[in-house]
Design a protein around this motif. Structure first.
Motif, mmCIF file in Angstrom:
data_model
loop_
_atom_site.group_PDB
_atom_site.id
_atom_site.type_symbol
_atom_site.label_atom_id
_atom_site.label_comp_id
_atom_site.label_asym_id
_atom_site.label_seq_id
_atom_site.Cartn_x
_atom_site.Cartn_y
_atom_site.Cartn_z
ATOM 1 N N GLY A 1 20.611 -50.426 -40.911
ATOM 2 C CA GLY A 1 21.585 -50.447 -41.994
ATOM 3 C C GLY A 1 21.692 -51.740 -42.770
ATOM 4 N N ILE A 2 20.662 -52.614 -42.703
ATOM 5 C CA ILE A 2 20.714 -53.846 -43.487
ATOM 6 C C ILE A 2 19.512 -53.908 -44.423
ATOM 7 C CG2 ILE A 2 21.911 -55.051 -41.622
ATOM 8 C CD1 ILE A 2 19.264 -56.628 -41.193
ATOM 9 N N ASP A 3 19.620 -54.746 -45.435
ATOM 10 C CA ASP A 3 18.506 -55.014 -46.326
ATOM 11 C C ASP A 3 17.607 -56.037 -45.645
ATOM 12 O OD1 ASP A 3 16.719 -55.706 -48.275
ATOM 13 O OD2 ASP A 3 18.218 -56.207 -49.806
ATOM 14 N N SER A 4 16.433 -55.591 -45.211
ATOM 15 C CA SER A 4 15.571 -56.462 -44.403
ATOM 16 C C SER A 4 14.432 -57.092 -45.194
ATOM 17 C CB SER A 4 14.982 -55.663 -43.238
ATOM 18 O OG SER A 4 14.147 -54.622 -43.731
ATOM 19 N N ASP A 5 14.456 -56.960 -46.518
ATOM 20 C CA ASP A 5 13.334 -57.450 -47.330
ATOM 21 C C ASP A 5 13.051 -58.929 -47.105
ATOM 22 O OD1 ASP A 5 12.972 -54.957 -48.366
ATOM 23 O OD2 ASP A 5 13.945 -55.370 -50.287
ATOM 24 N N ASP A 6 14.108 -59.729 -46.943
ATOM 25 C CA ASP A 6 13.924 -61.173 -46.808
ATOM 26 C C ASP A 6 14.227 -61.677 -45.395
ATOM 27 O OD1 ASP A 6 13.208 -61.533 -49.520
ATOM 28 O OD2 ASP A 6 15.329 -61.453 -50.088
ATOM 29 N N THR B 1 -3.658 -62.162 -40.747
ATOM 30 C CA THR B 1 -4.296 -60.931 -41.205
ATOM 31 C C THR B 1 -4.111 -59.793 -40.209
ATOM 32 O OG1 THR B 1 -6.440 -61.466 -40.189
ATOM 33 C CG2 THR B 1 -6.036 -62.281 -42.419
ATOM 34 N N ARG B 2 -3.726 -60.138 -38.967
ATOM 35 C CA ARG B 2 -3.536 -59.106 -37.941
ATOM 36 C C ARG B 2 -2.059 -58.738 -37.742
ATOM 37 N NH1 ARG B 2 -8.050 -56.428 -36.036
ATOM 38 N NH2 ARG B 2 -7.560 -56.619 -33.828
ATOM 39 N N SER B 3 -1.171 -59.561 -38.234
ATOM 40 C CA SER B 3 0.250 -59.370 -37.921
ATOM 41 C C SER B 3 1.026 -58.613 -38.992
ATOM 42 C CB SER B 3 0.923 -60.729 -37.693
ATOM 43 O OG SER B 3 0.905 -61.513 -38.864
ATOM 44 N N ARG B 4 0.391 -58.281 -40.102
ATOM 45 C CA ARG B 4 1.121 -57.681 -41.218
ATOM 46 C C ARG B 4 1.819 -56.377 -40.816
ATOM 47 N NH1 ARG B 4 0.121 -54.024 -45.376
ATOM 48 N NH2 ARG B 4 1.314 -54.437 -47.284
ATOM 49 N N SER B 5 1.119 -55.497 -40.093
ATOM 50 C CA SER B 5 1.716 -54.208 -39.734
ATOM 51 C C SER B 5 2.890 -54.395 -38.784
ATOM 52 C CB SER B 5 0.675 -53.276 -39.116
ATOM 53 O OG SER B 5 0.105 -53.843 -37.955
ATOM 54 N N LYS B 6 2.831 -55.415 -37.924
ATOM 55 C CA LYS B 6 3.941 -55.687 -37.016
ATOM 56 C C LYS B 6 5.165 -56.172 -37.791
ATOM 57 C CE LYS B 6 4.190 -55.747 -33.024
ATOM 58 N NZ LYS B 6 4.739 -54.754 -32.067
ATOM 59 N N GLN B 7 4.973 -57.029 -38.789
ATOM 60 C CA GLN B 7 6.084 -57.499 -39.605
ATOM 61 C C GLN B 7 6.741 -56.322 -40.333
ATOM 62 O OE1 GLN B 7 7.143 -60.650 -39.859
ATOM 63 N NE2 GLN B 7 5.492 -61.916 -39.052
ATOM 64 N N VAL C 1 27.161 -57.994 -42.717
ATOM 65 C CA VAL C 1 26.104 -58.878 -42.212
ATOM 66 C C VAL C 1 25.504 -59.622 -43.388
ATOM 67 C CG1 VAL C 1 23.905 -59.012 -41.009
ATOM 68 C CG2 VAL C 1 25.643 -57.375 -40.244
ATOM 69 N N ALA C 2 25.647 -60.935 -43.367
ATOM 70 C CA ALA C 2 25.188 -61.761 -44.488
ATOM 71 C C ALA C 2 23.761 -62.250 -44.289
ATOM 72 C CB ALA C 2 26.128 -62.955 -44.663
ATOM 73 N N ASN C 3 23.442 -62.743 -43.094
ATOM 74 C CA ASN C 3 22.115 -63.300 -42.817
ATOM 75 C C ASN C 3 21.753 -63.047 -41.352
ATOM 76 O OD1 ASN C 3 21.448 -64.858 -45.359
ATOM 77 N ND2 ASN C 3 23.408 -65.794 -44.831
ATOM 78 N N THR C 4 20.458 -62.930 -41.113
ATOM 79 C CA THR C 4 19.995 -62.771 -39.734
ATOM 80 C C THR C 4 18.524 -63.132 -39.651
ATOM 81 O OG1 THR C 4 19.906 -61.259 -37.835
ATOM 82 C CG2 THR C 4 19.365 -60.324 -39.991
ATOM 83 N N TYR C 5 18.114 -63.528 -38.470
ATOM 84 C CA TYR C 5 16.678 -63.697 -38.218
ATOM 85 C C TYR C 5 16.383 -63.384 -36.763
ATOM 86 C CZ TYR C 5 17.759 -68.476 -36.449
ATOM 87 O OH TYR C 5 18.264 -69.559 -35.774
ATOM 88 N N GLN C 6 15.110 -63.113 -36.493
ATOM 89 C CA GLN C 6 14.630 -62.816 -35.148
ATOM 90 C C GLN C 6 13.268 -63.480 -34.998
ATOM 91 O OE1 GLN C 6 12.268 -59.192 -33.269
ATOM 92 N NE2 GLN C 6 14.194 -58.500 -34.203
#
Length: 370
Positions: A252-257, A235-241, A214-219
């Motif tokens: 199983g993917i690197d989700s940092d970016d 300021t309210r959405s940080r925990s959801k992200q 898996v090279a790239n993905t978004y949702q």
């Protein structure tokens, strides 16, 4: 033989609470198979065995109302699919704390009693109602309020289901409190039954099972209920992200970016949520594979299907003497459990717990704590 009913308290009487209450009413009148409910029985309990005994909110227009009426009060966006008879349960004022910080303060005016209430008041109300399970539906970003309800639940000896992304099952101090009080805990951040994260992680696992990279993905997610209105405030959405990225990391993917919603409030969508999902992968000889999917669901009933599992699991865990985080089921029911798993393994462990719970002569002990 256990008591036939599950005495449930609700904190946050919004769209998810509305759909869950409607689902329990429908279950009482339906046949043995109800669409969207995975198991007719969990631990011997049907969804229709849920009995609501307490409800908490801060909205001045909901406090004092019968629960059946409060679930239809604006700005709740959930559709009314099932007539709900009066319950005899009046919505109580709950502690305000940070519950209405951000955008929600423009839409909801708190009852004057809420400012002075504490977790101790919630504990007293839970004991008075003889609740067995408390489901927390408070808004994302309400860290202090969610954790206050968690402490109140533990002190009252009431199993706690944290539907929010605020850390409870991921906070060591609170987990130890539930262990010391001998109370089950489920969390954090309820998955939708067939939502964006569930679909995303299942597809990622499918690609990886074929040896693809898996090279790239978004949702990207948009919706029109109060959850999305609240999450439009960064300021309210940080925990959801953070919660969504943890779910993708467990897949199983690197989700940092990785961009993974919520991404916008669109009022006219109401209780509908729309997900735009893309995955780019690489197969043999470097050949590209890509897919784009548009998923549209009615948001709150999608959550109610999972709460239907979680509440019965919580009661079953208490029957079996399990305390603290109920580890075998949380990776399937929640986006951000203490230890995540790939979709297929999470489902396998959940199903195993349910199957073992159906055998009254053999109590499940895999998550028991001393």
């Amino acid at each position: 033989m256990t008591d036939r009913f599950i005495r449930v308290a609700l904190a946050g009487i919004g769209s998810c609470a509305s759909s869950f209450v409607q689902a329990t009413v429908l279950s009482r009148d339906s046949g043995p198979r109800m669409a969207g409910v995975m198991h007719e029985h969990i631990g011997g309990y049907r969804l229709g065995d849920v009995e609501f005994v307490a409800a908490f909110d801060v909205d001045g227009n909901k406090v004092g109302q019968d629960l059946a009426d409060a679930i239809a009060v604006a700005p709740t966006a959930a559709l009314n699919h099932v007539p709900v008879p009066l319950t005899g349960v009046r919505v109580r004022s709950g502690p305000l704390l940070d519950g209405l910080d951000g955008n929600l303060s423009e839409m909801v005016h708190p009852h004057p009693d809420c400012a002075s209430l504490t977790a101790a008041d919630v504990t007293a109300a839970l004991r008075q109602s003889r609740a067995q399970v408390l489901v927390c539906f408070l808004p994302t970003g309400s860290t202090a309020a969610v954790q206050a309800y968690a402490r109140a639940s533990a002190e009252a000896g009431v199993a706690f289901v944290n539907a929010t992304p605020e850390p409870v099952a991921n906070r060591a101090e609170l987990v130890e409190l539930f262990v010391s009080r001998g109370v089950p805990l489920l969390g954090d951040d309820l998955r939708s039954h067939l939502g964006a994260t569930t679909l995303h992680t299942a597809l990622l696992e499918l690609l990886q099972s074929r040896g693809m990279h898996v090279a790239n993905t978004y949702q990207l997610n948009v919706g029109g209920n109060m959850d999305f209105y609240n999450l439009a405030d960064p300021t309210r959405s940080r925990s959801k992200q953070i919660s969504k990225r943890r779910a993708l990391t467990s897949a199983g993917i690197d989700s940092d970016d990785v961009a993974a919603g919520p991404n916008g409030y669109v009022k006219y969508l109401g209780d509908r949520k729309v997900c735009f999902l893309r995955i780019e992968a690489e197969g043999i000889l470097g050949t590209p594979v890509s897919m784009e999917i548009r998923l549209e669901v009615e948001d709150s009933p999608n959550a109610a299907s999972v709460v239907a599992n979680a509440v019965r699991i919580a009661r079953t865990a208490a029957d079996q003497g399990l305390v603290g985080v109920v580890d075998p089921v949380c990776p399937f029911l929640f986006k951000s459990p203490p230890a995540g798993l790939p979709e297929s393994e999470a489902l396998r462990r959940f199903q195993h717990f349910v199957e073992k719970s159906a055998r009254p002569a053999t109590a499940y002990t895999g998550a028991a704590r001393s």
